[in-house]
Every structure is written in C-alpha cells, then in structure tokens.
Write a protein that holds these residues in place. Structure first.
Motif, PDB file in Angstrom:
ATOM      1  N   TRP A   1      -1.619   6.038  -0.304  1.00 61.65           N
ATOM      2  CA  TRP A   1      -2.268   4.826   0.223  1.00 61.65           C
ATOM      3  C   TRP A   1      -1.303   3.637   0.131  1.00 61.65           C
ATOM      4  O   TRP A   1      -1.195   2.841   1.063  1.00 61.65           O
ATOM      5  CB  TRP A   1      -3.562   4.551  -0.537  1.00 61.65           C
ATOM      6  N   ALA A   2      -0.583   3.538  -0.998  1.00 60.33           N
ATOM      7  CA  ALA A   2       0.381   2.447  -1.169  1.00 60.33           C
ATOM      8  C   ALA A   2       1.469   2.527  -0.096  1.00 60.33           C
ATOM      9  O   ALA A   2       1.809   1.521   0.533  1.00 60.33           O
ATOM     10  CB  ALA A   2       0.995   2.511  -2.570  1.00 60.33           C
ATOM     11  N   ARG A   3       1.993   3.707   0.117  1.00 64.40           N
ATOM     12  CA  ARG A   3       3.032   3.890   1.137  1.00 64.40           C
ATOM     13  C   ARG A   3       2.493   3.559   2.524  1.00 64.40           C
ATOM     14  O   ARG A   3       3.164   2.906   3.322  1.00 64.40           O
ATOM     15  CB  ARG A   3       3.559   5.328   1.078  1.00 64.40           C
ATOM     16  N   ASP A   4       1.266   4.000   2.816  1.00 66.40           N
ATOM     17  CA  ASP A   4       0.647   3.693   4.113  1.00 66.40           C
ATOM     18  C   ASP A   4       0.486   2.192   4.326  1.00 66.40           C
ATOM     19  O   ASP A   4       0.428   1.717   5.457  1.00 66.40           O
ATOM     20  CB  ASP A   4      -0.709   4.376   4.252  1.00 66.40           C
ATOM     21  N   ASN A   5       0.392   1.442   3.224  1.00 64.76           N
ATOM     22  CA  ASN A   5       0.249  -0.010   3.289  1.00 64.76           C
ATOM     23  C   ASN A   5       1.583  -0.715   3.046  1.00 64.76           C
ATOM     24  O   ASN A   5       1.607  -1.903   2.736  1.00 64.76           O
ATOM     25  CB  ASN A   5      -0.812  -0.476   2.290  1.00 64.76           C
ATOM     26  N   GLU A   6       2.673   0.044   3.162  1.00 64.70           N
ATOM     27  CA  GLU A   6       4.034  -0.468   3.066  1.00 64.70           C
ATOM     28  C   GLU A   6       4.363  -1.121   1.725  1.00 64.70           C
ATOM     29  O   GLU A   6       5.219  -2.008   1.642  1.00 64.70           O
ATOM     30  CB  GLU A   6       4.323  -1.416   4.227  1.00 64.70           C
ATOM     31  N   ALA A   7       3.665  -0.678   0.672  1.00 60.29           N
ATOM     32  CA  ALA A   7       3.950  -1.205  -0.663  1.00 60.29           C
ATOM     33  C   ALA A   7       5.253  -0.621  -1.176  1.00 60.29           C
ATOM     34  O   ALA A   7       5.470   0.586  -1.115  1.00 60.29           O
ATOM     35  CB  ALA A   7       2.805  -0.882  -1.623  1.00 60.29           C
ATOM     36  N   GLY A   8       6.112  -1.473  -1.676  1.00 60.20           N
ATOM     37  CA  GLY A   8       7.391  -1.044  -2.205  1.00 60.20           C
ATOM     38  C   GLY A   8       7.380  -0.843  -3.708  1.00 60.20           C
ATOM     39  O   GLY A   8       8.392  -0.477  -4.290  1.00 60.20           O
ATOM     40  N   ARG A   9       6.234  -1.078  -4.335  1.00 58.59           N
ATOM     41  CA  ARG A   9       6.162  -1.015  -5.792  1.00 58.59           C
ATOM     42  C   ARG A   9       4.736  -0.684  -6.211  1.00 58.59           C
ATOM     43  O   ARG A   9       3.784  -1.130  -5.603  1.00 58.59           O
ATOM     44  CB  ARG A   9       6.581  -2.366  -6.351  1.00 58.59           C
ATOM     45  N   LEU A  10       4.616   0.103  -7.274  1.00 51.61           N
ATOM     46  CA  LEU A  10       3.338   0.375  -7.944  1.00 51.61           C
ATOM     47  C   LEU A  10       3.483  -0.103  -9.375  1.00 51.61           C
ATOM     48  O   LEU A  10       4.468   0.250 -10.040  1.00 51.61           O
ATOM     49  CB  LEU A  10       3.007   1.863  -7.949  1.00 51.61           C
ATOM     50  N   SER A  11       2.539  -0.891  -9.858  1.00 52.00           N
ATOM     51  CA  SER A  11       2.578  -1.381 -11.238  1.00 52.00           C
ATOM     52  C   SER A  11       1.276  -0.997 -11.911  1.00 52.00           C
ATOM     53  O   SER A  11       0.192  -1.248 -11.383  1.00 52.00           O
ATOM     54  CB  SER A  11       2.724  -2.905 -11.265  1.00 52.00           C
TER      55      SER A  11
END
Length: 151
Positions: A110-120
C-alpha cells in the motif's frame, strides 16, 4: 501459516474486533471514555480519512486475528510521501505463524502504491517490546522535552 488467513483492508464491520485486538496496548487514564471506545473511534477515523490504511488478518470463520495500520504523512528528508506505522497487533494464539509479517508486507505494498519512500514504526518510550520485536533503546537528549514544556 495456514492458507486460511486472508489479509485485506479492514471495514467498518471489523471495528469491534480490531478494537479488542488493541486491548493489550498501553492506555491513557482519566479520560472518562473507555479505551475500547477511543480505539474504535481512532480506527474509524483512519478508515474514513482517505490517508490511512487499516488491514485485517481474517481466518476462515471470519474472525479477525491481526491488524496493521498506517497513515500517509510527508517526509521532509525524502521530499515526498511516507507512511507512519501506527499499530501491528496479532492475537496471542496466532503469533509466530507469520500473520504479522503478512500484514506488514501488505502495508508495504500500500505504501509503495502511494509512492511512499519511507515507512516509520511508531514506538512508545515507556512500553516494553511487543512479543516478536526486540527492544530498541530510545535516548532522551537534554535539550529535547517531549512534553513540550520548556521550563
């Protein structure tokens, strides 16, 4: 892990079960509102705000045995979207079967699909490590006061 576990986006119908999964988490006392109601409200807000994702791990009989939640934020370092992982909870009798890993993997998609470059991953400074996680020391700088009181 049995193939009978499905990781899917949570729905409003899951809220009571999801809130019960959060019971072992630390609570805020003295609010006058039950912690289960507060947690249900927070989960519902994440379901409805369009910038959050709550995932449920469901077994064949429809019981939710795990959850993972995250919300989109902005990374000033990356100059773009990032995801703050708020909760990762698996029912005690389902721990050690890969449910948490599957939930985290799905949140990563989901993060990648939303173009997130980081997970914290959000961590409380006063709680011990959850089962399956190792403790990571959090140091307090003398010039940093998390309470916001600079006195």
């Amino acid at each position: 892990m049995p193939d009978t576990v499905i990781v899917r986006p949570a729905t409003r119908e899951d809220l009571n079960g999801l809130a019960r999964l959060l019971e072992p988490l630390p609570s805020v006392e003295g609010s006058g509102v039950s912690m289960e109601d507060r947690r249900r409200c927070g989960l519902e807000m994440m379901l409805n705000n369009g910038r959050g994702r709550v995932l449920a791990a469901e077994v064949a009989d429809g019981t939710v045995v795990g959850l993972c939640s995250g919300q989109l934020t902005i990374s000033t370092v990356d100059g773009g979207p990032a995801v703050l992982i708020e909760d990762v909870c698996v029912r005690e009798d389902w721990r050690g079967r890969g449910v948490g890993s599957r939930l985290m993997d799905a949140l990563g998609v989901w993060a990648r699909d939303n173009e997130a470059g980081r997970l914290s991953l959000l961590a409380d400074t006063d709680g011990g490590p959850a089962p399956g996680w190792r403790a990571v020391p959090i140091s307090r700088r003398s010039d940093c006061n998390p309470s916001g009181n600079n006195a």
